[in-house]
Design a protein around this motif. Structure first.
Motif, PDB file in Angstrom:
ATOM      1  N   ILE A  38      -5.556 -15.881   5.738  1.00  0.00           N
ATOM      2  CA  ILE A  38      -4.316 -14.864   5.174  1.00  0.00           C
ATOM      3  C   ILE A  38      -5.284 -13.435   3.900  1.00  0.00           C
ATOM      4  CG2 ILE A  38      -2.375 -13.999   4.234  1.00  0.00           C
ATOM      5  CD1 ILE A  38      -0.527 -16.192   6.078  1.00  0.00           C
ATOM      6  N   PRO A  39      -5.509 -12.964   4.464  1.00  0.00           N
ATOM      7  CA  PRO A  39      -6.300 -12.398   3.068  1.00  0.00           C
ATOM      8  C   PRO A  39      -5.602 -12.366   1.973  1.00  0.00           C
ATOM      9  CG  PRO A  39      -6.133 -10.972   4.582  1.00  0.00           C
ATOM     10  CD  PRO A  39      -5.324 -12.342   4.970  1.00  0.00           C
ATOM     11  N   ILE A  40      -6.361 -11.737   0.643  1.00  0.00           N
ATOM     12  CA  ILE A  40      -5.713 -11.579  -0.907  1.00  0.00           C
ATOM     13  C   ILE A  40      -5.127 -10.457  -0.610  1.00  0.00           C
ATOM     14  CG2 ILE A  40      -7.480 -11.570  -1.445  1.00  0.00           C
ATOM     15  CD1 ILE A  40      -4.688 -13.368  -3.391  1.00  0.00           C
ATOM     16  N   ASP A  41      -6.553  -9.305  -0.030  1.00  0.00           N
ATOM     17  CA  ASP A  41      -6.169  -8.237  -0.841  1.00  0.00           C
ATOM     18  C   ASP A  41      -5.436  -7.399   0.650  1.00  0.00           C
ATOM     19  OD1 ASP A  41      -5.724  -6.139  -2.028  1.00  0.00           O
ATOM     20  OD2 ASP A  41      -8.261  -5.520  -1.673  1.00  0.00           O
ATOM     21  N   ASP A  42      -5.400  -5.766   1.197  1.00  0.00           N
ATOM     22  CA  ASP A  42      -5.018  -5.011   1.993  1.00  0.00           C
ATOM     23  C   ASP A  42      -5.992  -4.313   2.033  1.00  0.00           C
ATOM     24  OD1 ASP A  42      -2.993  -4.454   3.882  1.00  0.00           O
ATOM     25  OD2 ASP A  42      -2.984  -2.599   3.123  1.00  0.00           O
ATOM     26  N   GLY A  43      -7.132  -3.973   1.975  1.00  0.00           N
ATOM     27  CA  GLY A  43      -8.645  -3.135   1.605  1.00  0.00           C
ATOM     28  C   GLY A  43      -9.278  -2.760   0.724  1.00  0.00           C
ATOM     29  N   VAL A  44     -10.088  -1.997   1.182  1.00  0.00           N
ATOM     30  CA  VAL A  44     -10.587  -1.012   0.077  1.00  0.00           C
ATOM     31  C   VAL A  44     -10.068   0.500   0.264  1.00  0.00           C
ATOM     32  CG1 VAL A  44     -13.022   0.311  -0.701  1.00  0.00           C
ATOM     33  CG2 VAL A  44     -13.041  -2.156  -0.285  1.00  0.00           C
ATOM     34  N   PRO A  45      -9.273   1.472  -1.300  1.00  0.00           N
ATOM     35  CA  PRO A  45      -9.098   2.115  -0.411  1.00  0.00           C
ATOM     36  C   PRO A  45      -9.545   3.219  -0.337  1.00  0.00           C
ATOM     37  CG  PRO A  45      -8.802   1.053  -2.765  1.00  0.00           C
ATOM     38  CD  PRO A  45      -9.974   0.233  -2.451  1.00  0.00           C
ATOM     39  N   GLU A  46      -8.807   3.884   0.747  1.00  0.00           N
ATOM     40  CA  GLU A  46      -9.558   4.870   1.521  1.00  0.00           C
ATOM     41  C   GLU A  46     -10.282   6.203   0.334  1.00  0.00           C
ATOM     42  OE1 GLU A  46      -8.419   8.685   5.019  1.00  0.00           O
ATOM     43  OE2 GLU A  46      -6.932   6.645   4.142  1.00  0.00           O
ATOM     44  N   GLY A  47     -11.288   6.547   1.283  1.00  0.00           N
ATOM     45  CA  GLY A  47     -12.561   7.569   0.678  1.00  0.00           C
ATOM     46  C   GLY A  47     -12.751   6.644  -0.828  1.00  0.00           C
ATOM     47  N   SER A  48     -12.968   5.237  -1.048  1.00  0.00           N
ATOM     48  CA  SER A  48     -14.064   4.860  -1.986  1.00  0.00           C
ATOM     49  C   SER A  48     -15.649   4.898  -1.430  1.00  0.00           C
ATOM     50  CB  SER A  48     -14.043   2.562  -2.076  1.00  0.00           C
ATOM     51  OG  SER A  48     -12.867   3.042  -2.086  1.00  0.00           O
ATOM     52  N   ILE A  49     -16.259   4.655  -2.737  1.00  0.00           N
ATOM     53  CA  ILE A  49     -17.565   4.940  -2.321  1.00  0.00           C
ATOM     54  C   ILE A  49     -18.760   3.572  -2.576  1.00  0.00           C
ATOM     55  CG2 ILE A  49     -19.634   6.351  -3.190  1.00  0.00           C
ATOM     56  CD1 ILE A  49     -17.855   8.230  -4.397  1.00  0.00           C
ATOM     57  N   LEU A  50     -19.238   3.251  -1.266  1.00  0.00           N
ATOM     58  CA  LEU A  50     -19.063   1.959  -0.758  1.00  0.00           C
ATOM     59  C   LEU A  50     -20.685   1.616  -1.415  1.00  0.00           C
ATOM     60  CD1 LEU A  50     -18.010   0.607   1.874  1.00  0.00           C
ATOM     61  CD2 LEU A  50     -16.932   0.073   0.046  1.00  0.00           C
ATOM     62  N   LEU A  51     -21.367   0.897  -1.632  1.00  0.00           N
ATOM     63  CA  LEU A  51     -22.717   0.467  -1.956  1.00  0.00           C
ATOM     64  C   LEU A  51     -23.560   0.551  -0.946  1.00  0.00           C
ATOM     65  CD1 LEU A  51     -21.339  -2.761  -4.343  1.00  0.00           C
ATOM     66  CD2 LEU A  51     -22.639  -0.392  -4.995  1.00  0.00           C
ATOM     67  N   ALA A  91       0.874  -1.785  -0.258  1.00  0.00           N
ATOM     68  CA  ALA A  91      -0.156  -0.063  -0.179  1.00  0.00           C
ATOM     69  C   ALA A  91       1.228   1.038   0.036  1.00  0.00           C
ATOM     70  CB  ALA A  91      -0.758  -0.029   1.529  1.00  0.00           C
ATOM     71  N   ASP A  92       1.590   1.188   0.346  1.00  0.00           N
ATOM     72  CA  ASP A  92       3.065   2.084   0.752  1.00  0.00           C
ATOM     73  C   ASP A  92       3.584   2.516  -1.257  1.00  0.00           C
ATOM     74  OD1 ASP A  92       2.275   2.475   3.659  1.00  0.00           O
ATOM     75  OD2 ASP A  92       4.681   1.547   4.302  1.00  0.00           O
ATOM     76  N   ASN A  93       3.486   1.296  -1.649  1.00  0.00           N
ATOM     77  CA  ASN A  93       4.239   2.158  -3.022  1.00  0.00           C
ATOM     78  C   ASN A  93       3.121   1.966  -3.611  1.00  0.00           C
ATOM     79  OD1 ASN A  93       6.580   1.864  -1.701  1.00  0.00           O
ATOM     80  ND2 ASN A  93       6.704  -0.132  -1.878  1.00  0.00           N
ATOM     81  N   GLY A  94       2.121   2.295  -3.456  1.00  0.00           N
ATOM     82  CA  GLY A  94       0.539   2.480  -4.304  1.00  0.00           C
ATOM     83  C   GLY A  94       0.282   1.351  -5.262  1.00  0.00           C
ATOM     84  N   GLY A  95       0.460  -0.025  -4.197  1.00  0.00           N
ATOM     85  CA  GLY A  95      -0.277  -1.101  -4.815  1.00  0.00           C
ATOM     86  C   GLY A  95      -0.064  -1.532  -6.670  1.00  0.00           C
ATOM     87  N   MET A  96      -0.953  -2.788  -6.932  1.00  0.00           N
ATOM     88  CA  MET A  96      -0.450  -3.303  -8.389  1.00  0.00           C
ATOM     89  C   MET A  96      -0.711  -2.650  -9.276  1.00  0.00           C
ATOM     90  SD  MET A  96       0.208  -7.032  -9.427  1.00  0.00           S
ATOM     91  CE  MET A  96       1.124  -7.712 -11.630  1.00  0.00           C
ATOM     92  N   PRO A  97      -1.018  -1.735 -10.236  1.00  0.00           N
ATOM     93  CA  PRO A  97      -1.985  -1.249 -11.326  1.00  0.00           C
ATOM     94  C   PRO A  97      -2.786  -2.414 -11.744  1.00  0.00           C
ATOM     95  CG  PRO A  97      -0.003  -0.036 -11.553  1.00  0.00           C
ATOM     96  CD  PRO A  97       0.210  -1.564 -10.853  1.00  0.00           C
ATOM     97  N   GLY A  98      -3.961  -2.322 -11.973  1.00  0.00           N
ATOM     98  CA  GLY A  98      -4.799  -3.047 -12.702  1.00  0.00           C
ATOM     99  C   GLY A  98      -3.618  -3.576 -14.186  1.00  0.00           C
ATOM    100  N   GLY A  99      -4.077  -5.023 -14.746  1.00  0.00           N
ATOM    101  CA  GLY A  99      -4.370  -4.924 -15.527  1.00  0.00           C
ATOM    102  C   GLY A  99      -4.221  -7.011 -15.583  1.00  0.00           C
ATOM    103  N   LEU A 100      -3.630  -7.533 -17.077  1.00  0.00           N
ATOM    104  CA  LEU A 100      -3.502  -8.719 -17.323  1.00  0.00           C
ATOM    105  C   LEU A 100      -2.384  -9.644 -16.741  1.00  0.00           C
ATOM    106  CD1 LEU A 100      -2.345  -8.816 -21.213  1.00  0.00           C
ATOM    107  CD2 LEU A 100      -4.883  -8.895 -20.150  1.00  0.00           C
TER     108      LEU A 100
END
Length: 274
Positions: free
Chosen positions: A250-263, A162-171
């Protein structure tokens, strides 16, 4: 005209009129049945899920969001793990997602006693999970931020923290073309239903604490699933959920990004911990 001929004529005419009256009555009855003077409408037709396309079309190459997904060699995959319409075995209401970890199947319950079934890959031994959740966030080509626990096991992933910005979406992103983010109440579980470029992992238990689908299948599921859809993950259809308090995957992800608009505020289904 003789007396016999006259009687025969009268009988024939009477039979014709009686038959005509009966026919008119039967037509009236078939058109509308009444109870207490009120018409009773026929029951609505049973909803039937439209047929899916053939496998070659469903798993063909796809251009999506600026990325070119390769076709899937579906002939190399056990047919039970390919997308198909089946009788609903779950008994849940339409719109519910049920993941059967024993069968490596995900069911999206549809009206009319049917379900769309997808094959899934699951967490390997020691990282399996089960419970109830709600789809509270959905993303196309999501960013991936591995959690600290995963980075501790695989230090090479630190560049995607998360400190390094994560991995962008892609193939090559482990979350694939789509991700559905699972919450319990208003708490992010850190578990996802997501795509994967590793089609050969479907039907197996090889990943860390997640439910992965073929990219073409997660795109299809993403488009069908309503917001805040309930999710049930179980070790077998009709079996009680097994989530011992002393086991936490152990989860796969570090969390929904801060400020995200949930449903929206999710209703609490369960207080259990995956």
């Amino acid at each position: 005209m003789s007396t016999t001929e006259i009687e025969s004529y009268r009988l024939s005419r009477r039979g014709f009129l009686n038959a005509a009256a009966l026919g008119a009555a039967s037509i009236a009855v078939s058109a509308c049945t009444t109870v207490g003077g009120q018409p009773v409408q026929p029951p609505p037709p049973v909803s039937v899920e439209p047929p899916l396309l053939d496998y070659a079309t469903m798993y063909a190459p796809v251009s999506d969001g600026g990325f070119d997904l390769p076709g899937i060699p579906f002939e190399k995959i056990d047919e039970q793990f390919l997308r198909q319409i089946v009788p609903d075995p779950t008994g849940q209401r339409p719109g519910t997602i049920v993941v059967d970890t024993a069968g490596h199947h995900l069911y999206l319950v549809r009206p009319g006693g049917q379900a769309i079934r997808y094959g899934v890959g699951l967490g390997r031994a020691g990282f399996e999970w089960s419970g109830d959740a709600v789809v509270q966030w959905k993303q196309k080509w999501p960013k991936w931020t591995p959690p600290d626990e995963m980075i501790a096991r695989q230090p090479e992933l630190a560049k995607y923290s998360a400190d390094n910005g994560g991995m962008p979406g892609g193939l090559t992103n482990p979350l694939g073309a789509r991700a559905l983010y699972l919450f319990q109440g208003n708490q992010d579980t850190l578990y996802r239903l997501h795509g994967s470029p590793e089609w050969n992992s479907i039907g197996k238990s090889v990943s860390s604490g997640c439910v992965r689908l073929i990219n073409q299948d997660i795109i299809d599921l993403y488009d069908r699933v309503p917001g805040k859809a309930p999710v049930i993950v179980t070790s077998g259809i009709g079996e009680p959920m097994d989530a011992p308090a002393n086991r936490k995957a152990i989860p796969i992800d570090d969390g929904v990004p801060e400020g995200s608009i949930l449903l929206g505020a999710a209703r609490t289904i369960s207080d259990s911990i995956f």
